[in-house]
Every structure is written in C-alpha cells, then in structure tokens.
Design an enzyme around this catalytic site. Structure first.
Site, PDB file in Angstrom:
ATOM      1  N   ASP A 275       0.857  -1.181   0.000  1.00  0.00           N
ATOM      2  CA  ASP A 275       0.000   0.000   0.000  1.00  0.00           C
ATOM      3  C   ASP A 275       0.897   1.236   0.000  1.00  0.00           C
ATOM      4  O   ASP A 275       1.771   1.384   0.871  1.00  0.00           O
ATOM      5  CB  ASP A 275      -0.897  -0.012   1.245  1.00  0.00           C
ATOM      6  CG  ASP A 275      -1.996   1.021   1.170  1.00  0.00           C
ATOM      7  OD1 ASP A 275      -3.133   0.650   0.855  1.00  0.00           O
ATOM      8  OD2 ASP A 275      -1.702   2.206   1.430  1.00  0.00           O
ATOM      9  N   ASP A 318      -4.552   2.540  -4.303  1.00  0.00           N
ATOM     10  CA  ASP A 318      -3.091   2.462  -4.185  1.00  0.00           C
ATOM     11  C   ASP A 318      -2.653   1.139  -3.570  1.00  0.00           C
ATOM     12  O   ASP A 318      -1.555   1.036  -3.034  1.00  0.00           O
ATOM     13  CB  ASP A 318      -2.576   3.632  -3.347  1.00  0.00           C
ATOM     14  CG  ASP A 318      -3.163   3.639  -1.945  1.00  0.00           C
ATOM     15  OD1 ASP A 318      -4.244   3.063  -1.748  1.00  0.00           O
ATOM     16  OD2 ASP A 318      -2.537   4.227  -1.040  1.00  0.00           O
TER      17      ASP A 318
END
Length: 397
Positions: A275, A318
């Site tokens: 992430d 993301d």
C-alpha cells in the site's frame, strides 16, 4: 526492396524481374503475392516459378475463370483472390497478417481413416498452421495434453469405439471453448446429430468433403472468434491504468490455480500486500494526473521485482498484491526490502514536479493453497506496518 513494418518487400513487374529477385543472395521470400498476367508471362507461369522455389503463394488477379482458378488451386496456391472490390484487398492484407502468425497455431485433425485424415491435413497446412494428426479419440486427447499450442480441432463425427461425441465431452471437461475450439466433420451426419454436436460445445460443423477454401475460411473465422473472446477476457482481468492483473483475476484465476502449483524443497508460495504511503495527499497536492504517474511507476517497479511465474495485481486505489511462486522466505524478504530501497531513490517526475514513493508491505505464506487465508494474514501485517511507522515490511518473522 521496400520496408513495410517489420517486413521487407520485393517488387517485380515481370517474370524476368521476379527471377532476378529470387536469384539475389538474400534467400527466398516467405510469401509471394502474384498476378497471373505479366508482360512476359501471361498465362500464370509465375505460379510455377514460385512452386519450384517452394514459396507459399497467393494469387491476386482480375482474371475470373473457374478453370484457371481450379488449375491454380490444384498447384497448391494458398488462395485465389479476385481484384474485384476494396474488400478483396482487405481480405488479402488480413490473410498475409494471419499467415505470419499461423505457424505458431496448432490444428489437430482427428479421423480414423488415414487417407481422409491426410487429405484434410494437407488442406489445413496450406495456410501454414502447425498440423497434428490422430486416428482415435484416445490418441487425440494425448496429443492435446502434450501440445499446448493446439487451438483448434477438426474432429470426425463417426469413428469406431469412442466417436466425436466422446472426444468433445472429454475436451469440454478439460478446456473451455475459448481455449480449444472444435469443428465437427462428417459426410453422413443427420441434421439432429449436427445440432446435438453443437450443443455439446462444438464451435462449428462442416461437411468433410466441402471445398478446401470453405474449410480454411471456417478455421480462420473460428480462430478469430476465439481470439476476440480471449481478448475480452483479458481486458476483464486487467487494470486499465497500469496494465497489471486486477482483483478479479487474483480472486478467480490465481485462487483456483494456486492449489495445483508445485513447490521445491524448502520453498513455498507467498502473498505480499503493498500500500503506497500517503497516496491521498499526492492526489490532493499534486493532482490526479501525478497520482496516476505514481501508480504506473510503482507498477513498473513491481514487474521488475517479480519473476516470470509470479503474479502482480492492482487490487484498487493504491493497493497492490504480488504472489511469489516457489521461493524461500529469505528470497522474498530480500526482494521486497530491495524494493523499499529502490523506490526511495527513484523519484517520480511529472509535469515539473517530483515525488519519492514509500510503501508499506505485509507478507504471508500461502498454506495448503488457501489464497484467502494468505490475504487475511498479509492484510494484518500490512496494518501493522502502517501503524508502526510505514515504509517498511512486516513478514512472518
């Protein structure tokens, strides 16, 4: 000599020029596109010249004469195309593109009669496919197992013992229609049997003694259909921005496949969740275009990091995932720690702005082929990495 794309094109305006071209020390061409009427060879002599040199040949002519056409086809030309419309030019261009690709495509011909099997195989070979033959259902299934380049099967409907139906049932238990197409063949099948064959998963059904051009057109059209389905499936499994596989592919394709993946001694499969840190602030401060540049840059780093058999996906936003196949924990940890160092020294530059990426990573083993459990484990470790400082890897150790 002319360059067209990746191809070198030799142009001859007469039989004599063609002979001179073929005598050049560059080797014979892969394909000849010829007219039957040349100033010094008005009766199709150019076809014989190409035949002597064993050059695959397409006749592209304005002369429509059934006798001449049949004569040329009997000499083994790939096709006889009339210059009678813009569509014919498009057809020839498409055929040339396919002929460049066809040697990579396997076509399996199944027929218990050797003579008919050989005759059909010779027709198929005209379009440069890689042709396989089988005389029975069992032999055909073994051939399919051993040759993964086979994309289409021409299966005789009537065979002693296990007939075309038996073969079709067995194939559909192992392969989807877009993976291996089947065209049924027979000279005697009743209409209801043809319909039933199609219902069992065949792509098409042809008369075994149909004109060669019809058989080749049906093969080409069925392969085109399969490629379009494959392309649509591939698009459905890909992330539009990065080109990586998407969440659907991970949860449907990889989750099923991982159960059968072998491992070496002291190795196993691993799942890493990644992430990007503070990604929202990138979008807010630098704009979504810059955010997209960061995502695509990070995707490239992940592809460089992974091996040929590993799977890289963008789960959304993301968040990314890498499934590492058959590696030790030490090897995977080394790869991911190298990534942490690399991205911090490889800034993303876009529209005059610059940004250094950071990512948090959670790593978990895939035990007993249970991808879902590995996702949960990696997610917990990713949360720990975020909570305890970001920009780091949390693994099982």
């Amino acid at each position: 000599m002319h360059e067209v794309g990746r191809h070198q094109i030799m142009v001859a305006r007469s039989y004599a020029e063609a002979e001179n071209c073929l005598d050049l020390p560059i080797g014979d061409p892969d394909l000849a596109l010829v007219d039957l009427t040349l100033p010094d060879a008005p009766d199709g002599e150019i076809v014989d010249l190409c035949s002597e040199r064993h050059i695959p040949t397409i006749v592209f002519t304005s002369r429509f004469d059934p006798k001449i056409r049949n004569k040329m086809l009997s000499k083994g030309v790939i096709d006889y195309v009339l210059k009678d419309s813009p569509g014919s030019l498009n057809y020839v261009a498409d055929l040339i593109r396919k002929l460049a690709h066809n040697p990579k495509i396997g076509v399996l011909v199944i027929d218990d009669a050797h003579v008919e099997r050989e005759a059909i195989s010779q027709i198929v070979a005209k379009h440069l496919y890689k042709v396989y033959q089988a005389g029975s259902t069992d032999e055909a299934l073994q051939c399919l197992k051993e040759n993964t380049d086979i994309k289409l099967v021409l299966a005789d409907y009537f065979m002693p013992g296990k007939d075309g139906f038996a073969f079709l049932k067995a194939v559909r238990r192992q392969h989807k229609a877009e993976e291996v197409g089947v065209i049924g063949m027979s000279s005697y099948a009743k209409p209801e049997n043809r319909v039933q064959f199609l219902k069992y998963g065949a792509a098409d059904f042809v008369d075994k003694h149909c004109p060669p051009e019809e058989l080749l057109l049906r093969i080409s059209q069925n392969l085109d259909y399969m490629y379009r389905i494959e392309e649509l499936n591939n698009l459905a499994m890909r992330d539009a921005l990065t080109g990586l596989y998407n969440r659907r592919y991970l949860l449907e394709g990889v989750a099923k496949a991982v159960k059968s993946w072998p491992t070496s001694e002291n190795s196993r499969h691993w799942l890493a969740l990644l992430d990007l840190d503070s990604f929202k602030s990138i979008n807010d401060k630098l704009g979504h275009d810059f955010g997209d540049a960061v995502l695509t840059s990070f995707a490239r780093h992940l592809l460089k990091l992974s091996g040929e058999r590993d799977v890289v996906t963008r789960l959304g936003g993301d968040e990314f995932c890498v499934v590492f196949r058959d590696k030790t924990e030490e090897d995977v940890v080394h790869l991911l720690e190298s990534l942490l160092d690399t991205i911090q020294t490889s800034p993303v530059r876009h529209a005059g702005e610059e940004h250094h990426m950071r990512t948090s990573i959670g790593l978990a083993p895939i035990q007993e082929g249970k991808l879902g459990d590995a996702l949960k484990g990696a997610d917990l470790r990713l949360y720990t990495a975020k909570r305890t400082g970001r920009g780091q890897l949390v693994s099982t150790g």
